[in-house]
Scaffold this motif. Structure first.
Motif, short mmCIF file in Angstrom:
data_model
loop_
_atom_site.label_atom_id
_atom_site.label_comp_id
_atom_site.label_asym_id
_atom_site.label_seq_id
_atom_site.Cartn_x
_atom_site.Cartn_y
_atom_site.Cartn_z
N THR A 178 -1.71 10.85 33.46
CA THR A 178 -1.30 12.32 33.88
C THR A 178 0.31 12.29 33.50
O THR A 178 0.94 11.59 33.35
N SER A 227 -2.12 14.25 30.74
CA SER A 227 -3.05 15.19 31.29
C SER A 227 -2.47 16.03 32.50
O SER A 227 -1.57 15.41 33.00
N LEU A 228 -2.47 17.52 32.43
CA LEU A 228 -2.02 18.16 33.58
C LEU A 228 -3.00 18.27 34.50
O LEU A 228 -2.81 19.05 35.64
N GLY A 229 -4.14 17.36 34.55
CA GLY A 229 -5.30 17.47 35.72
C GLY A 229 -6.28 18.12 35.22
O GLY A 229 -6.74 18.25 34.10
N LYS A 230 -7.16 18.47 36.18
CA LYS A 230 -8.77 18.86 36.04
C LYS A 230 -8.76 20.38 35.44
O LYS A 230 -9.81 20.54 34.97
N SER A 231 -7.74 20.99 35.96
CA SER A 231 -8.07 22.57 35.25
C SER A 231 -7.58 22.46 33.85
O SER A 231 -6.64 21.78 33.24
N ILE A 232 -8.35 23.28 33.01
CA ILE A 232 -8.14 23.60 31.54
C ILE A 232 -7.06 24.76 31.57
O ILE A 232 -7.52 25.83 32.01
N ARG B 73 -15.18 18.05 39.34
CA ARG B 73 -13.87 18.70 38.96
C ARG B 73 -13.34 19.41 40.20
O ARG B 73 -12.48 20.16 40.03
N LEU B 75 -10.81 20.33 43.20
CA LEU B 75 -9.43 19.99 43.52
C LEU B 75 -9.65 19.26 44.87
O LEU B 75 -10.62 19.41 45.59
N GLU B 100 -6.32 30.28 37.39
CA GLU B 100 -6.23 29.02 36.54
C GLU B 100 -5.66 27.97 37.16
O GLU B 100 -5.86 26.56 36.97
N GLN B 139 -11.98 29.40 32.40
CA GLN B 139 -11.22 28.39 31.74
C GLN B 139 -10.90 27.23 32.34
O GLN B 139 -10.74 26.13 31.50
N CYS B 140 -11.29 26.85 33.77
CA CYS B 140 -10.78 26.00 34.33
C CYS B 140 -11.75 24.85 34.57
O CYS B 140 -11.40 24.07 35.48
N LEU B 141 -12.79 24.83 34.18
CA LEU B 141 -13.73 23.74 34.57
C LEU B 141 -13.65 23.33 35.96
O LEU B 141 -13.45 22.17 36.56
N MET B 247 -0.44 21.33 42.45
CA MET B 247 -1.49 20.46 41.44
C MET B 247 -0.73 19.25 40.96
O MET B 247 -1.32 18.07 41.01
N GLU B 251 -2.93 16.29 42.65
CA GLU B 251 -3.89 16.07 41.42
C GLU B 251 -3.50 14.97 40.67
O GLU B 251 -4.08 14.49 39.97
N LEU B 252 -2.04 15.10 40.17
CA LEU B 252 -1.70 13.91 38.92
C LEU B 252 -1.26 12.67 39.55
O LEU B 252 -1.01 12.41 40.76
#
Lengths: 252, 252
Positions: A178, A227-232, B73, B75, B100, B139-141, B247, B251-252
């Motif tokens: 990450t 990676s910036l994490g789970k979000s695209i 996925r 958060l 997002e 967009q976000c999975l 995030m 998350e990272l």
């Protein structure tokens, strides 16, 4: 109250004369300032002031200087954004937000999957983008003078990356390392120890992402994806989000 | 390749039938998928799939399911944005970017310094904002179904904050406690230890910022301001930037 950002030639010995219609509007309408209010002022390069508003009209605002000191608002890092050229008008949004979030420069880069191809109208676009950058930095209480650089090809951008201490390359296919891993363990530790302000490049792909060829070229230079994490994230979100994350990591 | 986000009723036992024109366009034009490509698919609630594209046309796309697993996925935190109503059309941008960047809900809040006042047209605006949120989550999975809640008054928002584990209140006049300080030392430690997914509210003032009265009301509830650093962010930047920072932190 937010800062007022003036030009150095508007600052005298004891007074600051605000003459730009935009600044007058910003101060009177946006910041809702009144006579007697004290306003933090930045000359955008070296000095910060506290000004007391003495006169306020549509033609100009006069502040007396009640405090003056060296600018202390530099970020502890230098960061530039290299942005895969997106569909218009996203680049304007990206420039505005990136400057707000700390970027000293933005360079649009033509990449394999850019929908927009070189058009010959880049010069004209740059003038507009630079104006947006100039407006955006007014908000920031920052001594930066942000620059929107000329559009580059991907290969030309690659050649520039050696000028940076490290390149942050967010890539949606990277699932292990990450951005935080990268900042905490890999590139930054050494730079932080050295005590210099690190020079950071952030490279963001266009809507279609990076091509395989581009990823290979980056990796051949030792530039590893993060990676910036789970979000695209969309291309116009990824740059500002990365810059906000850098701010969190370095500044807070 | 980015994820394809489909509705649960498009998913069969062995195949996924993509019928929504927007999804077909997204897959074929934006993601540039071809027959034989494997595509990560989310049904937006519970399941993630890998689909192999079998047929592709303007009327529909058929994927065979080659892998199926529970959604991984989510958060590790739940975050909602309470946004001081900005000048239009900034709220649309804020909703899009916030979803997002992880927001499960956005609630517009009328505050003292909002330029826009309650107009009676909020219902219509909410329909449009919800559509933007629905588009953004594709967009976000993400298994989130983002909600744009009804416009609230500031006092009504205050009453809701007790439902959250903590409220993040970025305030440009706070110079000591940063968001990172807050997350690392104050509110979060206890919540993290408890092992539950923390419920976080992020409260962003409108263009004019928070009024003194509003700050006092927040502080009387024990809600303390935090700093986002040296940059002064615009109202439409502050929310997404805070969400990007969360995030990074969580998350990272």
């Amino acid at each position: 109250m937010n800062i007022l950002y003036v030009k150095p030639d508007e600052v005298g010995e004891k007074q600051i004369q605000v003459t730009s219609p935009e600044d007058i509007r910003h101060l009177s309408k946006v910041l809702r300032a009144k006579v007697g209010d004290k306003v933090p002022v930045s000359d955008g390069s070296e000095w910060e002031y506290v000004g007391r508003i003495e006169e306020i009209s549509e033609d100009g605002i006069v502040l007396s200087i009640v405090d003056k000191q060296k600018h202390g608002r530099e970020l502890s890092y230098h960061v530039e954004l290299f942005q895969g050229v997106p569909k218009s008008p996203k680049l304007e949004l990206i420039v505005r937000k990136s400057v707000e979030l700390g970027a000293s420069a933005i360079t649009p880069v033509y990449m394999d999957r850019c929908v927009n191809k070189p058009s010959g109208r880049e010069e004209k676009k740059l003038v507009r983008l630079q104006k947006i950058a100039d407006e955006a930095v007014k908000q920031c209480l920052s001594p930066r003078t942000p620059i929107v650089h000329e559009y580059l090809t991907f290969n030309d951008a690659l050649n520039i990356f050696s000028e940076f201490d490290f390149v942050i390359f967010p890539y949606e296919n990277e699932e292990n390392v990450t951005l935080k891993d990268f900042l905490l363990t890999e590139a930054c530790r050494e730079k932080k120890i050295s005590g210099k302000i690190p020079r950071i490049a952030v490279l963001i792909g266009p809507e279609g992402g990076f091509s395989t060829d581009e990823v290979e070229k980056l990796e051949s230079l030792g530039i590893r994806p993060v990676s910036l994490g789970k979000s695209i994230l969309r291309t116009e979100t990824a740059g500002p989000a990365t810059l906000a994350m850098l701010m969190y990591a370095f500044e807070l």
